[in-house]
Design an enzyme around this catalytic site. Structure first.
Site, PDB file in Angstrom:
ATOM      1  N   GLY A  90       0.828  -1.214   0.000  1.00 47.16           N
ATOM      2  CA  GLY A  90       0.000   0.000   0.000  1.00 47.16           C
ATOM      3  C   GLY A  90       0.851   1.248   0.000  1.00 47.16           C
ATOM      4  O   GLY A  90       2.072   1.203   0.134  1.00 47.16           O
ATOM      5  N   ARG A  93       3.972   5.976   1.786  1.00 46.53           N
ATOM      6  CA  ARG A  93       4.484   7.345   1.863  1.00 46.53           C
ATOM      7  C   ARG A  93       3.914   8.180   0.726  1.00 46.53           C
ATOM      8  O   ARG A  93       4.544   9.118   0.251  1.00 46.53           O
ATOM      9  CB  ARG A  93       5.999   7.361   1.799  1.00 46.53           C
ATOM     10  CG  ARG A  93       6.569   6.645   0.597  1.00 46.53           C
ATOM     11  CD  ARG A  93       8.002   7.027   0.422  1.00 46.53           C
ATOM     12  NE  ARG A  93       8.639   6.187  -0.575  1.00 46.53           N
ATOM     13  CZ  ARG A  93       9.859   6.411  -1.016  1.00 46.53           C
ATOM     14  NH1 ARG A  93      10.549   7.421  -0.560  1.00 46.53           N
ATOM     15  NH2 ARG A  93      10.385   5.631  -1.924  1.00 46.53           N
ATOM     16  N   LYS A 113       4.268  11.757  -3.484  1.00 49.17           N
ATOM     17  CA  LYS A 113       5.145  10.716  -2.942  1.00 49.17           C
ATOM     18  C   LYS A 113       6.090  11.388  -1.950  1.00 49.17           C
ATOM     19  O   LYS A 113       6.845  12.285  -2.335  1.00 49.17           O
ATOM     20  CB  LYS A 113       5.928  10.095  -4.093  1.00 49.17           C
ATOM     21  CG  LYS A 113       6.782   8.906  -3.754  1.00 49.17           C
ATOM     22  CD  LYS A 113       7.128   8.213  -5.071  1.00 49.17           C
ATOM     23  CE  LYS A 113       8.168   7.149  -4.941  1.00 49.17           C
ATOM     24  NZ  LYS A 113       8.433   6.526  -6.257  1.00 49.17           N
ATOM     25  N   ASP A 125       9.161   5.870   7.475  1.00 47.21           N
ATOM     26  CA  ASP A 125       8.893   7.216   7.988  1.00 47.21           C
ATOM     27  C   ASP A 125       7.924   8.006   7.109  1.00 47.21           C
ATOM     28  O   ASP A 125       7.566   9.139   7.428  1.00 47.21           O
ATOM     29  CB  ASP A 125      10.208   7.996   8.167  1.00 47.21           C
ATOM     30  CG  ASP A 125      10.984   8.161   6.864  1.00 47.21           C
ATOM     31  OD1 ASP A 125      10.464   7.759   5.790  1.00 47.21           O
ATOM     32  OD2 ASP A 125      12.111   8.687   6.909  1.00 47.21           O
ATOM     33  N   ARG A 176       3.214  13.721  -8.744  1.00 44.14           N
ATOM     34  CA  ARG A 176       3.284  13.087 -10.060  1.00 44.14           C
ATOM     35  C   ARG A 176       1.902  12.812 -10.616  1.00 44.14           C
ATOM     36  O   ARG A 176       0.910  12.751  -9.888  1.00 44.14           O
ATOM     37  CB  ARG A 176       4.153  11.833 -10.023  1.00 44.14           C
ATOM     38  CG  ARG A 176       3.446  10.616  -9.525  1.00 44.14           C
ATOM     39  CD  ARG A 176       4.343   9.386  -9.621  1.00 44.14           C
ATOM     40  NE  ARG A 176       3.723   8.277  -8.913  1.00 44.14           N
ATOM     41  CZ  ARG A 176       4.365   7.222  -8.468  1.00 44.14           C
ATOM     42  NH1 ARG A 176       5.669   7.115  -8.639  1.00 44.14           N
ATOM     43  NH2 ARG A 176       3.732   6.249  -7.855  1.00 44.14           N
ATOM     44  N   ARG A 183      -2.296  -1.101  -9.972  1.00 43.47           N
ATOM     45  CA  ARG A 183      -1.092  -1.916 -10.152  1.00 43.47           C
ATOM     46  C   ARG A 183      -1.481  -3.389 -10.215  1.00 43.47           C
ATOM     47  O   ARG A 183      -2.579  -3.752  -9.757  1.00 43.47           O
ATOM     48  CB  ARG A 183      -0.157  -1.725  -8.942  1.00 43.47           C
ATOM     49  CG  ARG A 183       0.195  -0.281  -8.664  1.00 43.47           C
ATOM     50  CD  ARG A 183       0.495  -0.077  -7.165  1.00 43.47           C
ATOM     51  NE  ARG A 183       0.607   1.346  -6.839  1.00 43.47           N
ATOM     52  CZ  ARG A 183       1.757   2.014  -6.749  1.00 43.47           C
ATOM     53  NH1 ARG A 183       2.887   1.389  -6.923  1.00 43.47           N
ATOM     54  NH2 ARG A 183       1.757   3.299  -6.482  1.00 43.47           N
ATOM     55  N   ASP A 252       4.052  -4.672  -7.550  1.00 51.58           N
ATOM     56  CA  ASP A 252       3.419  -3.428  -7.084  1.00 51.58           C
ATOM     57  C   ASP A 252       3.923  -2.216  -7.867  1.00 51.58           C
ATOM     58  O   ASP A 252       3.376  -1.128  -7.728  1.00 51.58           O
ATOM     59  CB  ASP A 252       3.667  -3.218  -5.580  1.00 51.58           C
ATOM     60  CG  ASP A 252       5.129  -3.355  -5.197  1.00 51.58           C
ATOM     61  OD1 ASP A 252       5.698  -4.432  -5.454  1.00 51.58           O
ATOM     62  OD2 ASP A 252       5.709  -2.392  -4.671  1.00 51.58           O
ATOM     63  N   ASN A 253       4.938  -2.418  -8.679  1.00 56.86           N
ATOM     64  CA  ASN A 253       5.439  -1.314  -9.496  1.00 56.86           C
ATOM     65  C   ASN A 253       5.082  -1.485 -10.962  1.00 56.86           C
ATOM     66  O   ASN A 253       5.652  -0.818 -11.814  1.00 56.86           O
ATOM     67  CB  ASN A 253       6.964  -1.196  -9.352  1.00 56.86           C
ATOM     68  CG  ASN A 253       7.372  -0.755  -7.953  1.00 56.86           C
ATOM     69  OD1 ASN A 253       6.593  -0.103  -7.254  1.00 56.86           O
ATOM     70  ND2 ASN A 253       8.569  -1.105  -7.537  1.00 56.86           N
TER      71      ASN A 253
HETATM   72  P1  AMP Z   1       8.929   1.212  -3.501  1.00 59.68           P
HETATM   73  O1  AMP Z   1      10.202   0.449  -3.316  1.00 59.68           O
HETATM   74  O2  AMP Z   1       9.132   2.714  -3.476  1.00 59.68           O
HETATM   75  O3  AMP Z   1       8.152   0.769  -4.696  1.00 59.68           O
HETATM   76  O4  AMP Z   1       8.050   0.926  -2.215  1.00 59.68           O
HETATM   77  C1  AMP Z   1       7.630  -0.356  -1.812  1.00 59.68           C
HETATM   78  C2  AMP Z   1       6.702  -0.225  -0.632  1.00 59.68           C
HETATM   79  O5  AMP Z   1       7.375   0.356   0.486  1.00 59.68           O
HETATM   80  C3  AMP Z   1       5.489   0.647  -0.879  1.00 59.68           C
HETATM   81  O6  AMP Z   1       4.420   0.100  -0.151  1.00 59.68           O
HETATM   82  C4  AMP Z   1       5.913   1.971  -0.305  1.00 59.68           C
HETATM   83  O7  AMP Z   1       4.810   2.776   0.067  1.00 59.68           O
HETATM   84  C5  AMP Z   1       6.718   1.544   0.910  1.00 59.68           C
HETATM   85  N1  AMP Z   1       7.719   2.550   1.304  1.00 59.68           N
HETATM   86  C6  AMP Z   1       8.875   2.855   0.667  1.00 59.68           C
HETATM   87  N2  AMP Z   1       9.550   3.813   1.340  1.00 59.68           N
HETATM   88  C7  AMP Z   1       8.811   4.136   2.429  1.00 59.68           C
HETATM   89  C8  AMP Z   1       8.957   5.052   3.520  1.00 59.68           C
HETATM   90  N3  AMP Z   1      10.029   5.850   3.618  1.00 59.68           N
HETATM   91  N4  AMP Z   1       7.978   5.096   4.444  1.00 59.68           N
HETATM   92  C9  AMP Z   1       6.895   4.291   4.358  1.00 59.68           C
HETATM   93  N5  AMP Z   1       6.699   3.411   3.373  1.00 59.68           N
HETATM   94  C10 AMP Z   1       7.632   3.319   2.409  1.00 59.68           C
HETATM   95 MG    MG Z   2       6.501   1.291  -5.591  1.00 59.64          MG
END
Ligand code: AMP
Ligand code: MG
Length: 492
Positions: A90, A93, A113, A125, A176, A183, A252-253
């Site tokens: 989910g 952030r 984001k 965080d 963005r 997804r 998820d991406n």
């Molecule tokens: P990503 O690698 O950016 O595609 O993120 C994968 C998952 O980790 C997603 O659910 C993001 O919302 C979560 N996520 C990544 N960085 C953070 C962060 N700093 N704080 C909270 N959730 C994060």
């Molecule tokens: Mg992602």
């Protein structure tokens, strides 16, 4: 101060998919400041850029203030990350602020984001920092001007906070725009919970939003899968044709819309190498340059699994058979798109017999020879104009290219038009300027230290990637020898 009345939201996700998200507000940023505003995109979204390039605009893009009509929410999704399933990811952030109808009548998500913690944050965080935010900005814009389907940055803001990563870094938020944030992982979230009716609701929504031509089709759910498969086949072929490595093709991406989504540890290859990996954590090369088509198919298998109960609710064997046949068509559909792109890069009007081998054999000749992928195709066009030496010169062993060149010239003789016309056509699809890793890194480092000039210059150069201009030689050059191997990071 009240928000400028510049957004006309039309929020379908919030109103039609209750239970698929958590309503959520952004955190208060101490001192939001706009670092970059995409005026061209603002105009496309019918937004008043002048009203946005203000304190209040900065505060909206930081997530501190919700404009009138916004329905900020964190979307639920799951995902396979490096092959392992996480049932609950989910927006940890990020927030979907609302949807806008653009100048062309297209529905676009406005998404932040780095706007703070949400119910999906787990141990994170909820924040983002300036370097990665600007990386997504510049790479997304480069992809857009290269013609690759992608989400785009509307704005980057700093929040005035210092965020702990490797060291302290400036906190930032990326605003963005995407044609949606559905997804593969969104489907997986509800399928994993065996909430078939919710999967159906989501599939119906995806069809309305992205494949309206399927609304009355009797096999609409199989049709949805086919549509996503075809868009991914086309997208990934386009990636490979420009040398792009996504770096973290977790489910998820992967966007249902077929747009490139979530620029994390991404990069463009310099020398051609199918095994090229830039991500610090991809030690097995799962998401290597040449592995991306296979991973796209793997992800599509995860998508179609979620749709099986909809494809045939009464006969699961039949559903599996139908799904498998559509899934197994992926490699040939992909190859068709790839051949089309490669033919254009090689100056061929239409791909014919033998052209697939011609394209593959060029890449095989380049492999291991430290040949810059981007330069190669511009130099081939120069070869067509009469000088093959620049193309030969970028091989370690210059003779390696000769047998291939002979075949290519023989093939070109069958094409219509003059050599000059064919070369010009090649130059229209083979970029001079890509976001080279050393340039991106230098621009992000400078921006993090308060100097935006290199970033803005790079962004400006990448606006017209196919057109060589005076005084920009350093933007087409390879990285200096001492730049070393490039490493990028996830989730920063
Ligand atoms: P990503 O690698 O950016 O595609 O993120 C994968 C998952 O980790 C997603 O659910 C993001 O919302 C979560 N996520 C990544 N960085 C953070 C962060 N700093 N704080 C909270 N959730 C994060
Ligand atoms: Mg992602």
């Amino acid at each position: 101060m009240s928000p400028p009345n510049t957004f006309t939201f039309d929020n379908s996700y919030a109103t039609e998919l209750e239970g698929f998200y958590a309503p959520c507000r952004g955190e208060q940023a101490p001192e939001p400041k706009i670092v970059q505003l995409n005026r061209e995109l603002a105009a496309e979204l019918l937004l008043d850029a002048d009203a946005l390039e203000t304190e209040i605009g900065a505060s909206i893009f930081a997530g501190s203030e919700a404009p009138e009509g916004a329905a900020p929410l964190a979307q639920a999704y799951a995902g396979h990350q490096f092959g392992g399933f996480s049932p609950q990811l989910g927006d940890g952030r990020a927030l979907l602020i609302g949807e806008l109808i653009d100048r062309h009548g297209m529905r676009r998500d406005l998404h932040l984001k780095g706007s703070g913690r949400t119910p999906f944050s787990r141990r994170g965080d909820g924040k983002a920092v300036l370097g990665p935010v600007l990386r997504e900005y510049v790479i997304g814009e480069a992809m857009h001007t290269l013609g690759v389907s992608t989400t785009r940055a509307l704005a980057a803001v700093t929040t005035g906070e210092q965020i702990m990563r490797e060291g302290l870094e400036p906190g930032a938020v990326l605003a963005r725009v995407a044609s949606s944030h559905l997804r593969v992982g969104t489907f997986q979230y509800f399928a994993a919970r065996e909430e078939t009716e919710k999967v159906r609701q989501l599939a119906d929504y995806a069809i309305r939003r992205h494949f309206p031509e399927l609304e009355d089709a009797s096999d609409r759910y199989l049709g949805l899968f086919r549509g996503v498969r075809d868009r991914q086949a086309s997208l990934v072929a386009h990636w490979l044709s420009v040398g792009f490595v996504h770096g973290v093709m977790n489910t998820d991406n992967m966007a249902i819309s077929g747009e490139t989504l979530d620029y994390g540890p991404c990069a463009f290859i310099d020398r051609y190498d199918p095994k090229a990996v830039f991500s610090s954590i991809d030690s097995h090369g799962r998401y290597a340059y040449g592995n991306q088509p296979a991973i796209a198919q793997w992800n599509l298998a995860r998508l179609v699994e979620t749709l099986l109960p909809l494809i045939d609710p009464d006969d699961s064997e039949r559903a599996i058979q139908l799904a498998t046949a559509e899934l197994e068509a992926f490699p040939s559909i992909y190859q068709g798109h790839w051949l089309e792109r490669m033919s254009a890069k090689l100056g061929l009007g239409h791909a014919g017999e033998g052209d697939l081998d011609l394209a593959k054999d060029l890449l095989d000749a380049m492999d291991g020879q430290h040949v810059d992928f981007t330069m190669m195709f511009r130099r081939l066009a120069d070869g067509l104009r009469g000088d093959v030496e620049p193309a030969r010169a970028i091989f370690d062993d210059q003779a390696v290219l000769d047998p291939w060149l002979k075949r290519w010239f023989a093939r070109m003789a069958l094409e219509d038009g003059t050599a000059g016309e064919r070369a010009a056509a090649m130059d229209r699809v083979n970029p001079v300027y890509i976001p080279r890793n050393h340039l991106v890194q230098a621009a992000l480092d400078a921006a993090t230290n308060g100097d935006l000039e290199p970033f803005e210059k790079l962004l400006a150069v990448l606006q017209r990637p196919f057109e060589r201009r005076e005084g920009l030689a350093e933007y087409e050059d390879r990285a200096p020898e001492d730049f070393g191997p490039y490493v990028t990071f996830c989730g920063t």
